[in-house]
Design a protein around this motif. Structure first.
Motif, PDB file in Angstrom:
ATOM      1  N   GLY A 173       0.817  -1.197   0.000  1.00  0.00           N
ATOM      2  CA  GLY A 173       0.000   0.000   0.000  1.00  0.00           C
ATOM      3  C   GLY A 173       0.856   1.255   0.000  1.00  0.00           C
ATOM      4  O   GLY A 173       1.970   1.256   0.510  1.00  0.00           O
ATOM      5  N   ALA A 174       0.322   2.320  -0.567  1.00  0.00           N
ATOM      6  CA  ALA A 174       1.092   3.551  -0.683  1.00  0.00           C
ATOM      7  C   ALA A 174       0.438   4.724   0.040  1.00  0.00           C
ATOM      8  O   ALA A 174       0.967   5.821   0.029  1.00  0.00           O
ATOM      9  CB  ALA A 174       1.271   3.901  -2.156  1.00  0.00           C
ATOM     10  N   ARG A 175      -0.696   4.507   0.658  1.00  0.00           N
ATOM     11  CA  ARG A 175      -1.399   5.605   1.323  1.00  0.00           C
ATOM     12  C   ARG A 175      -1.603   5.305   2.799  1.00  0.00           C
ATOM     13  O   ARG A 175      -1.573   4.163   3.218  1.00  0.00           O
ATOM     14  CB  ARG A 175      -2.762   5.823   0.676  1.00  0.00           C
ATOM     15  CG  ARG A 175      -2.650   6.249  -0.758  1.00  0.00           C
ATOM     16  CD  ARG A 175      -4.002   6.524  -1.331  1.00  0.00           C
ATOM     17  NE  ARG A 175      -3.860   6.928  -2.714  1.00  0.00           N
ATOM     18  CZ  ARG A 175      -4.685   7.715  -3.329  1.00  0.00           C
ATOM     19  NH1 ARG A 175      -5.733   8.191  -2.725  1.00  0.00           N
ATOM     20  NH2 ARG A 175      -4.483   8.033  -4.588  1.00  0.00           N
ATOM     21  N   GLY A 176      -1.840   6.318   3.549  1.00  0.00           N
ATOM     22  CA  GLY A 176      -2.131   6.137   4.976  1.00  0.00           C
ATOM     23  C   GLY A 176      -0.961   5.521   5.705  1.00  0.00           C
ATOM     24  O   GLY A 176       0.193   5.889   5.497  1.00  0.00           O
ATOM     25  N   ASN A 177      -1.255   4.537   6.550  1.00  0.00           N
ATOM     26  CA  ASN A 177      -0.203   3.930   7.363  1.00  0.00           C
ATOM     27  C   ASN A 177       0.663   2.950   6.572  1.00  0.00           C
ATOM     28  O   ASN A 177       1.639   2.443   7.078  1.00  0.00           O
ATOM     29  CB  ASN A 177      -0.795   3.252   8.600  1.00  0.00           C
ATOM     30  CG  ASN A 177      -1.672   2.076   8.247  1.00  0.00           C
ATOM     31  OD1 ASN A 177      -1.737   1.623   7.106  1.00  0.00           O
ATOM     32  ND2 ASN A 177      -2.380   1.559   9.233  1.00  0.00           N
ATOM     33  N   LYS A 178       0.298   2.649   5.350  1.00  0.00           N
ATOM     34  CA  LYS A 178       1.059   1.776   4.449  1.00  0.00           C
ATOM     35  C   LYS A 178       1.228   0.368   4.997  1.00  0.00           C
ATOM     36  O   LYS A 178       2.093  -0.372   4.566  1.00  0.00           O
ATOM     37  CB  LYS A 178       2.409   2.394   4.104  1.00  0.00           C
ATOM     38  CG  LYS A 178       2.300   3.739   3.437  1.00  0.00           C
ATOM     39  CD  LYS A 178       3.648   4.303   3.100  1.00  0.00           C
ATOM     40  CE  LYS A 178       3.460   5.701   2.532  1.00  0.00           C
ATOM     41  NZ  LYS A 178       4.689   6.359   2.211  1.00  0.00           N
ATOM     42  N   ASP A 179       0.392  -0.025   5.945  1.00  0.00           N
ATOM     43  CA  ASP A 179       0.461  -1.356   6.534  1.00  0.00           C
ATOM     44  C   ASP A 179      -0.586  -2.266   5.904  1.00  0.00           C
ATOM     45  O   ASP A 179      -1.358  -2.913   6.592  1.00  0.00           O
ATOM     46  CB  ASP A 179       0.253  -1.255   8.048  1.00  0.00           C
ATOM     47  CG  ASP A 179       0.549  -2.567   8.745  1.00  0.00           C
ATOM     48  OD1 ASP A 179       1.331  -3.372   8.210  1.00  0.00           O
ATOM     49  OD2 ASP A 179      -0.014  -2.793   9.828  1.00  0.00           O
ATOM     50  N   TYR A 180      -0.628  -2.282   4.576  1.00  0.00           N
ATOM     51  CA  TYR A 180      -1.582  -3.119   3.861  1.00  0.00           C
ATOM     52  C   TYR A 180      -1.022  -3.431   2.480  1.00  0.00           C
ATOM     53  O   TYR A 180      -0.028  -2.848   2.045  1.00  0.00           O
ATOM     54  CB  TYR A 180      -2.937  -2.418   3.738  1.00  0.00           C
ATOM     55  CG  TYR A 180      -2.914  -1.173   2.877  1.00  0.00           C
ATOM     56  CD1 TYR A 180      -3.239  -1.233   1.532  1.00  0.00           C
ATOM     57  CD2 TYR A 180      -2.535   0.058   3.403  1.00  0.00           C
ATOM     58  CE1 TYR A 180      -3.204  -0.100   0.736  1.00  0.00           C
ATOM     59  CE2 TYR A 180      -2.498   1.196   2.626  1.00  0.00           C
ATOM     60  CZ  TYR A 180      -2.837   1.116   1.290  1.00  0.00           C
ATOM     61  OH  TYR A 180      -2.784   2.230   0.500  1.00  0.00           O
TER      62      TYR A 180
END
Length: 60
Positions: free
Chosen positions: A28-35
């Motif tokens: 993932g590239a947005r928010g906390n990027k923990d996905y």
């Protein structure tokens, strides 16, 4: 010279298709990027997978 916004990512997808991949899993590239994101290329492939899955209720 105008560069298409998704030119680079489209080139990656084209490469993956040529190599025989049905999709990609990317960080993932947005928010906390923990996905992670799952990117599947063909709707028929997805439909084939989903036909063999029966929905289940998940208890909280």
């Amino acid at each position: 010279m105008k560069i298409e916004m998704y030119q680079f990512t489209n080139e990656i997808a084209d490469w993956a298709r040529i190599k025989g991949y049905n999709g990609l899993i990317v960080k993932g590239a947005r928010g906390n990027k923990d996905y992670e994101n799952i990117i599947l290329f063909e709707q028929d492939y997805i439909d084939g997978i989903l036909q063999n899955i029966e929905p289940r209720r998940v208890e909280k």
